[in-house]
Scaffold this motif. Structure first.
Motif, PDB file in Angstrom:
ATOM      1  N   ARG A 112       0.677  -0.863  -0.511  1.00 49.81           N
ATOM      2  CA  ARG A 112       0.003   0.027  -0.224  1.00 49.81           C
ATOM      3  C   ARG A 112       1.180   1.200   0.017  1.00 49.81           C
ATOM      4  NH1 ARG A 112      -3.091  -3.296   4.183  1.00 49.81           N
ATOM      5  NH2 ARG A 112      -4.716  -4.081   3.013  1.00 49.81           N
ATOM      6  N   MET A 113       2.148   1.452   1.077  1.00 46.96           N
ATOM      7  CA  MET A 113       2.840   2.315   1.066  1.00 46.96           C
ATOM      8  C   MET A 113       3.643   2.857  -0.375  1.00 46.96           C
ATOM      9  SD  MET A 113       5.046   1.683   4.214  1.00 46.96           S
ATOM     10  CE  MET A 113       4.086   2.348   6.009  1.00 46.96           C
ATOM     11  N   ALA A 114       4.171   1.332  -1.305  1.00 45.46           N
ATOM     12  CA  ALA A 114       4.546   1.763  -2.446  1.00 45.46           C
ATOM     13  C   ALA A 114       3.699   2.568  -3.764  1.00 45.46           C
ATOM     14  CB  ALA A 114       4.773   0.141  -3.657  1.00 45.46           C
ATOM     15  N   GLU A 115       2.286   2.213  -3.443  1.00 41.55           N
ATOM     16  CA  GLU A 115       0.850   2.652  -4.604  1.00 41.55           C
ATOM     17  C   GLU A 115       1.287   4.184  -4.400  1.00 41.55           C
ATOM     18  OE1 GLU A 115      -1.582   1.110  -6.170  1.00 41.55           O
ATOM     19  OE2 GLU A 115      -0.664  -0.997  -6.994  1.00 41.55           O
ATOM     20  N   MET A 116       1.332   4.246  -2.430  1.00 39.30           N
ATOM     21  CA  MET A 116       0.771   5.771  -2.192  1.00 39.30           C
ATOM     22  C   MET A 116       2.056   6.731  -2.866  1.00 39.30           C
ATOM     23  SD  MET A 116      -0.254   4.829   1.352  1.00 39.30           S
ATOM     24  CE  MET A 116      -0.618   6.505   2.481  1.00 39.30           C
ATOM     25  N   HIS A 117       3.306   6.176  -2.506  1.00 43.54           N
ATOM     26  CA  HIS A 117       4.633   6.717  -2.744  1.00 43.54           C
ATOM     27  C   HIS A 117       5.182   7.108  -4.583  1.00 43.54           C
ATOM     28  CE1 HIS A 117       7.826   7.794  -3.508  1.00 43.54           C
ATOM     29  NE2 HIS A 117       8.874   7.252  -4.069  1.00 43.54           N
ATOM     30  N   MET A 118       3.922   6.249  -5.379  1.00 46.17           N
ATOM     31  CA  MET A 118       3.925   6.556  -6.943  1.00 46.17           C
ATOM     32  C   MET A 118       3.109   7.566  -7.334  1.00 46.17           C
ATOM     33  SD  MET A 118       6.513   4.682  -7.783  1.00 46.17           S
ATOM     34  CE  MET A 118       6.166   4.838  -9.800  1.00 46.17           C
ATOM     35  N   ARG A 119       2.131   7.794  -6.429  1.00 46.18           N
ATOM     36  CA  ARG A 119       0.862   8.042  -6.167  1.00 46.18           C
ATOM     37  C   ARG A 119       0.941   9.846  -6.078  1.00 46.18           C
ATOM     38  NH1 ARG A 119      -2.617   4.089  -4.855  1.00 46.18           N
ATOM     39  NH2 ARG A 119      -3.706   3.180  -7.135  1.00 46.18           N
ATOM     40  N   GLY A 120       2.836   9.795  -5.376  1.00 48.57           N
ATOM     41  CA  GLY A 120       3.197  11.162  -5.082  1.00 48.57           C
ATOM     42  C   GLY A 120       2.124  11.413  -3.318  1.00 48.57           C
ATOM     43  N   ASP A 121       1.814  10.358  -2.567  1.00 53.26           N
ATOM     44  CA  ASP A 121       1.916  10.967  -1.877  1.00 53.26           C
ATOM     45  C   ASP A 121       3.208  10.480  -0.129  1.00 53.26           C
ATOM     46  OD1 ASP A 121      -1.010  10.895  -2.188  1.00 53.26           O
ATOM     47  OD2 ASP A 121      -1.334   9.147  -1.341  1.00 53.26           O
ATOM     48  N   LYS A 122       3.245  11.588   0.327  1.00 53.66           N
ATOM     49  CA  LYS A 122       3.918  11.669   1.218  1.00 53.66           C
ATOM     50  C   LYS A 122       3.792  10.489   2.434  1.00 53.66           C
ATOM     51  CE  LYS A 122       7.113  14.792   3.924  1.00 53.66           C
ATOM     52  NZ  LYS A 122       8.394  13.966   3.683  1.00 53.66           N
ATOM     53  N   LEU A 123       4.881   9.860   2.456  1.00 57.98           N
ATOM     54  CA  LEU A 123       5.010   8.580   3.454  1.00 57.98           C
ATOM     55  C   LEU A 123       5.761   9.185   4.854  1.00 57.98           C
ATOM     56  CD1 LEU A 123       5.814   5.681   0.587  1.00 57.98           C
ATOM     57  CD2 LEU A 123       3.907   6.564   2.136  1.00 57.98           C
ATOM     58  N   ASP A 124       6.098   8.725   5.772  1.00 59.46           N
ATOM     59  CA  ASP A 124       6.422   8.921   7.293  1.00 59.46           C
ATOM     60  C   ASP A 124       7.664   7.676   7.422  1.00 59.46           C
ATOM     61  OD1 ASP A 124       6.738   9.920   9.818  1.00 59.46           O
ATOM     62  OD2 ASP A 124       6.326   7.352  10.276  1.00 59.46           O
ATOM     63  N   ASP A 125       8.965   8.544   7.167  1.00 60.50           N
ATOM     64  CA  ASP A 125      10.063   7.617   7.050  1.00 60.50           C
ATOM     65  C   ASP A 125      10.629   6.327   8.321  1.00 60.50           C
ATOM     66  OD1 ASP A 125      10.704   9.002   4.588  1.00 60.50           O
ATOM     67  OD2 ASP A 125      12.459  10.058   5.949  1.00 60.50           O
ATOM     68  N   ALA A 126       9.839   7.093   9.820  1.00 59.03           N
ATOM     69  CA  ALA A 126       9.910   5.951  10.832  1.00 59.03           C
ATOM     70  C   ALA A 126       8.667   5.065  10.191  1.00 59.03           C
ATOM     71  CB  ALA A 126       9.323   7.201  12.421  1.00 59.03           C
ATOM     72  N   ALA A 127       8.060   4.937   9.957  1.00 58.64           N
ATOM     73  CA  ALA A 127       7.266   3.610   9.305  1.00 58.64           C
ATOM     74  C   ALA A 127       7.426   3.209   8.637  1.00 58.64           C
ATOM     75  CB  ALA A 127       5.086   4.087   8.795  1.00 58.64           C
ATOM     76  N   LEU A 128       8.360   3.898   7.575  1.00 52.05           N
ATOM     77  CA  LEU A 128       8.974   2.300   6.772  1.00 52.05           C
ATOM     78  C   LEU A 128       9.842   2.166   6.994  1.00 52.05           C
ATOM     79  CD1 LEU A 128       8.830   4.867   3.096  1.00 52.05           C
ATOM     80  CD2 LEU A 128       7.963   2.468   3.886  1.00 52.05           C
ATOM     81  N   LEU A 129      10.504   2.610   7.876  1.00 46.86           N
ATOM     82  CA  LEU A 129      12.325   1.504   8.688  1.00 46.86           C
ATOM     83  C   LEU A 129      11.445   0.848   9.812  1.00 46.86           C
ATOM     84  CD1 LEU A 129      14.912   1.866   8.983  1.00 46.86           C
ATOM     85  CD2 LEU A 129      14.620   3.553  11.056  1.00 46.86           C
ATOM     86  N   ASP A 130      10.187   0.998  10.458  1.00 48.46           N
ATOM     87  CA  ASP A 130       9.967  -0.207  11.385  1.00 48.46           C
ATOM     88  C   ASP A 130       9.429  -1.604  10.355  1.00 48.46           C
ATOM     89  OD1 ASP A 130       9.403   1.410  13.294  1.00 48.46           O
ATOM     90  OD2 ASP A 130       7.672   1.609  13.284  1.00 48.46           O
ATOM     91  N   GLU A 131       8.780  -1.218   8.686  1.00 40.77           N
ATOM     92  CA  GLU A 131       8.332  -2.316   8.204  1.00 40.77           C
ATOM     93  C   GLU A 131      10.292  -2.999   7.523  1.00 40.77           C
ATOM     94  OE1 GLU A 131       6.070  -3.527   7.495  1.00 40.77           O
ATOM     95  OE2 GLU A 131       4.409  -2.187   9.409  1.00 40.77           O
TER      96      GLU A 131
END
Length: 267
Positions: free
Chosen positions: A154-173
């Protein structure tokens, strides 16, 4: 249909936009074919769906795809779909070659220096016996950690659509992929979901130490090329004819713009 082999398109099928990473490589290696990219966004994400229902859904969808597009070959970049239903698709549609995607555990085992490998995947791919069989077949001399993420696709789809992701949440994954054993560290992370290469530059920035992020896209494209018959007329199609189909029928504006950036016309 009575199309010649070179008239018939190549289908690339994924649960969402992750398969675009494979489509990009396939179009480089196979410039003399048309492509139909199909995203089952109405069923996205696949990783945490019930297996039997998902299997029946995909087979039912392909019954329509084969009749509509008469493909020369089908590429399934999606690890979850490949490990679950590839054999069933080959039995159901024996006249069509299918190229699946499995976690790149064999090349990771051949390439690792430390012997410590992580496989970053969806929960479905992590729990599937197919994945553990690959480890038993090709990586018995390595320590392989399976890391399942519920949210990265889901995060990847958001990223490619231009949404800003939370670095801390990504790092947790991704942090469970990084571990040390007997003074050695993880040196390869297998990206076992086609959505994950869409985030690889972010992964590199956040990673606690450098690793080889293993993306199978080029290998999948080479396998597809090896199964194709030569284009006897030598005429390359206009890639403006390459289309993208979404099972929801309703890709949003950022997705349509992304598809156009990949040279695909949403229909």
């Amino acid at each position: 249909m009575n199309n010649t082999a070179s008239d018939r398109p190549i289908i690339a099928f994924d649960s969402g936009i992750g398969g675009l990473t494979v489509l990009r490589e396939a179009r480089v290696l196979i410039p003399d074919r048309r492509f139909v990219y199909i995203a089952d966004d109405a069923g996205f994400p696949y990783g945490d769906r019930e297996e039997e229902a998902l299997k029946q859904r995909i087979i039912g969808l392909f019954d329509g795809f084969i009749k509509t597009y008469d493909p020369e070959i089908v590429i399934i970049p999606c690890n979850t779909a490949s490990t679950l239903v590839l054999d069933d698709l080959r039995k159901a549609f024996p006249a069509v070659p299918f190229v699946g995607t499995v976690p790149a555990i064999k090349p990771a085992a051949e390439r690792t220096s430390s012997g410590l490998i992580s496989v970053l995947a969806t929960p479905g791919t992590v729990k599937r016996a197919y994945t553990r069989d690959l480890i038993q077949s090709f990586a018995t001399k390595c320590h392989v950690r399976l890391v399942g993420s519920q949210t990265l696709a889901r995060m990847a789809e958001m990223h490619m659509r231009g949404d800003k992701l939370d670095d801390a949440a990504l790092l947790d994954e991704i942090m469970p992929c990084f571990y040390e054993k007997d003074g050695k560290r993880t040196d390869i992370v297998v990206l076992a979901c086609t959505h994950y290469p869409l985030l690889v530059n972010v992964f590199r920035r956040l990673a606690p130490w450098p690793v080889d992020w293993l993306d199978p896209a080029e290998a999948i494209a080479r396998r597809a090329l090896s199964l194709l018959k030569p284009n006897v007329d030598g005429v390359e199609p206009e890639h403006g004819d390459d289309i993208a189909v979404f099972t929801s029928g309703l890709p949003d504006f950022p997705t349509r713009r992304l598809l156009q950036g990949f040279g695909l016309n949403p229909v």
